[in-house]
Design a protein around this motif. Structure first.
Motif, PDB file in Angstrom:
ATOM      1  N   ARG A   1       0.707  -1.256   0.033  1.00  0.00           N
ATOM      2  CA  ARG A   1      -0.067   0.015  -0.051  1.00  0.00           C
ATOM      3  C   ARG A   1       0.894   1.016  -0.051  1.00  0.00           C
ATOM      4  O   ARG A   1       0.598   2.047  -0.689  1.00  0.00           O
ATOM      5  CB  ARG A   1      -0.952  -0.025   1.161  1.00  0.00           C
ATOM      6  N   LEU A   2       1.870   1.131   0.662  1.00  0.00           N
ATOM      7  CA  LEU A   2       2.959   2.464   0.775  1.00  0.00           C
ATOM      8  C   LEU A   2       3.879   2.392  -0.236  1.00  0.00           C
ATOM      9  O   LEU A   2       5.097   3.358  -0.006  1.00  0.00           O
ATOM     10  CB  LEU A   2       3.709   2.423   2.404  1.00  0.00           C
ATOM     11  N   GLY A   3       3.967   1.279  -1.272  1.00  0.00           N
ATOM     12  CA  GLY A   3       4.890   1.484  -2.229  1.00  0.00           C
ATOM     13  C   GLY A   3       6.533   0.877  -1.781  1.00  0.00           C
ATOM     14  O   GLY A   3       7.353   1.345  -2.294  1.00  0.00           O
ATOM     15  N   LEU A   4       6.138  -0.015  -0.714  1.00  0.00           N
ATOM     16  CA  LEU A   4       7.640  -0.580  -0.210  1.00  0.00           C
ATOM     17  C   LEU A   4       7.759  -1.899  -0.486  1.00  0.00           C
ATOM     18  O   LEU A   4       8.778  -2.602   0.166  1.00  0.00           O
ATOM     19  CB  LEU A   4       7.587  -0.131   1.228  1.00  0.00           C
ATOM     20  N   ASP A   5       6.795  -2.605  -0.935  1.00  0.00           N
ATOM     21  CA  ASP A   5       6.930  -4.231  -1.204  1.00  0.00           C
ATOM     22  C   ASP A   5       8.267  -4.662  -1.845  1.00  0.00           C
ATOM     23  O   ASP A   5       8.627  -5.715  -1.510  1.00  0.00           O
ATOM     24  CB  ASP A   5       5.671  -4.753  -1.867  1.00  0.00           C
TER      25      ASP A   5
ATOM     26  N   GLY B   1      14.741   9.718   1.786  1.00  0.00           N
ATOM     27  CA  GLY B   1      14.179  10.229   3.106  1.00  0.00           C
ATOM     28  C   GLY B   1      12.774   9.993   2.867  1.00  0.00           C
ATOM     29  O   GLY B   1      11.901   9.558   3.717  1.00  0.00           O
ATOM     30  N   GLY B   2      12.011   9.997   1.828  1.00  0.00           N
ATOM     31  CA  GLY B   2      10.627   9.714   1.483  1.00  0.00           C
ATOM     32  C   GLY B   2      10.430   8.222   1.935  1.00  0.00           C
ATOM     33  O   GLY B   2       9.259   8.120   2.415  1.00  0.00           O
TER      34      GLY B   2
ATOM     35  N   PHE C   1       8.141   4.360   8.752  1.00  0.00           N
ATOM     36  CA  PHE C   1       7.673   4.659   9.955  1.00  0.00           C
ATOM     37  C   PHE C   1       6.139   4.686   9.933  1.00  0.00           C
ATOM     38  O   PHE C   1       5.526   4.403  10.965  1.00  0.00           O
ATOM     39  CB  PHE C   1       8.479   5.708  10.631  1.00  0.00           C
ATOM     40  N   ILE C   2       5.737   5.183   8.935  1.00  0.00           N
ATOM     41  CA  ILE C   2       4.112   5.267   8.926  1.00  0.00           C
ATOM     42  C   ILE C   2       3.753   3.604   8.728  1.00  0.00           C
ATOM     43  O   ILE C   2       2.676   3.298   9.473  1.00  0.00           O
ATOM     44  CB  ILE C   2       3.825   5.916   7.573  1.00  0.00           C
TER      45      ILE C   2
ATOM     46  N   HIS D   1      -1.486  12.875   0.079  1.00  0.00           N
ATOM     47  CA  HIS D   1      -2.727  12.062  -0.533  1.00  0.00           C
ATOM     48  C   HIS D   1      -2.744  10.741   0.014  1.00  0.00           C
ATOM     49  O   HIS D   1      -3.928  10.264   0.317  1.00  0.00           O
ATOM     50  CB  HIS D   1      -2.165  11.822  -2.068  1.00  0.00           C
ATOM     51  N   LEU D   2      -1.648  10.301   0.608  1.00  0.00           N
ATOM     52  CA  LEU D   2      -1.587   9.046   1.180  1.00  0.00           C
ATOM     53  C   LEU D   2      -2.464   9.117   2.550  1.00  0.00           C
ATOM     54  O   LEU D   2      -3.537   8.474   3.183  1.00  0.00           O
ATOM     55  CB  LEU D   2      -0.300   8.416   1.714  1.00  0.00           C
TER      56      LEU D   2
END
Length: 272
Positions: free
Chosen positions: A125-129, A141-142, A148-149, A179-180
């Motif tokens: 969902r957060l684009g970290l998969d 940084g992003g 952490f979110i 947006h998130l």
């Protein structure tokens, strides 16, 4: 003092009443009154040293007030995302390990299959998969902010508190983050974030609260961010300009009194 509110639809998630807190004989917060409603996306703005971080930590229960009370809806779950600059990025952990540190079930040494499924869904969902096995110090940084979110979201909180989430990120990431947060609010989560960035962040939020040791004003952004309220909050004269339907806050050459937090530039979102 912490109290429980009745779990009714018309009751707020959090009600802070006459809260005061000092540190080393210095008053940090004084007679703070703030209400956090269910379904809110609230920005907390004010100069450096105004007490924004202290207020968040008081809501989480990390700090105890000297006076007043924090009243919370019974059973309220809170997620907290600290400022990135407070994190030790050299700690030897990967993205997935960092996020799973927040898991609520500790009966098993290793995460359960349901916890791993939840982790995968949050990272996607957060684009970290694709970064699950990457060391956190290797991220941008992003990406670090999103880790952490994700960590906070693992506990499925009712209320998400973020301390300066857009500090140190570029414009594209700032818009992506906003947006998130709007998506999370639409899914039923309530959100409070602190920011120095009045133009880049605060003017895009539906509601803000101005703080400088106490709450100067709280409500819809267009009603609260006025020249009068901003001057009371920052001690500096500011003007509100309208252009193409957008509101822009600019400094005015006139100053009525020295700023309370003269080490912060609220327009740039960074220290002077």
């Amino acid at each position: 003092m912490r109290r429980s509110l009745e779990q009714q639809p018309d009751e707020p998630l959090v009600r802070i009443v006459d809260l005061g807190l000092s540190h080393h004989h210095q008053q940090i917060l004084e007679k703070v009154n703030l209400t956090i409603e269910a379904g809110s996306l609230l920005g907390l703005v004010g100069p450096s040293g105004a007490g924004k971080t202290t207020l968040l930590r008081t809501i989480t229960g990390t700090l105890r007030p000297d006076t007043g009370s924090v009243e919370m809806r019974a059973g309220l779950s809170i997620g907290y995302v600290p400022q990135l600059e407070t994190v030790n990025w050299n700690f030897p952990t990967t993205v997935s390990e960092c996020v799973l540190m927040a898991r609520t079930s500790r009966r098993f040494a290793w995460p359960t299959s349901s916890e791993r499924a939840l982790l995968s869904g949050i990272l996607a969902r957060l684009g970290l998969d694709g970064l699950a096995n990457r060391h956190i110090r290797e991220l941008s940084g992003g990406q670090q902010q999103r880790v952490f979110i994700a960590r906070a979201l693992l506990r499925s909180p009712d209320l998400l508190l973020l301390d300066e989430p857009t500090s140190g990120v570029d414009v594209a990431m700032r818009h992506e983050l906003l947006h998130l947060l709007e998506e999370l609010r639409a899914s039923g989560m309530s959100i409070v974030l602190t920011t120095h960035d009045l133009n880049g962040v605060a003017t895009h939020l539906p509601a803000v609260a101005c703080i400088n040791r106490s709450i100067i004003a709280q409500g819809p952004t267009e009603e609260v961010l006025t020249p009068e309220t901003l001057e009371l909050t920052y001690g500096a004269s500011m003007q509100i300009l309208e252009h193409a339907g957008l509101r822009l806050i600019v400094e005015s050459p006139r100053h009525t009194h020295p700023p309370f937090g003269n080490d912060a530039n609220p327009l740039l979102g960074q220290k002077r």
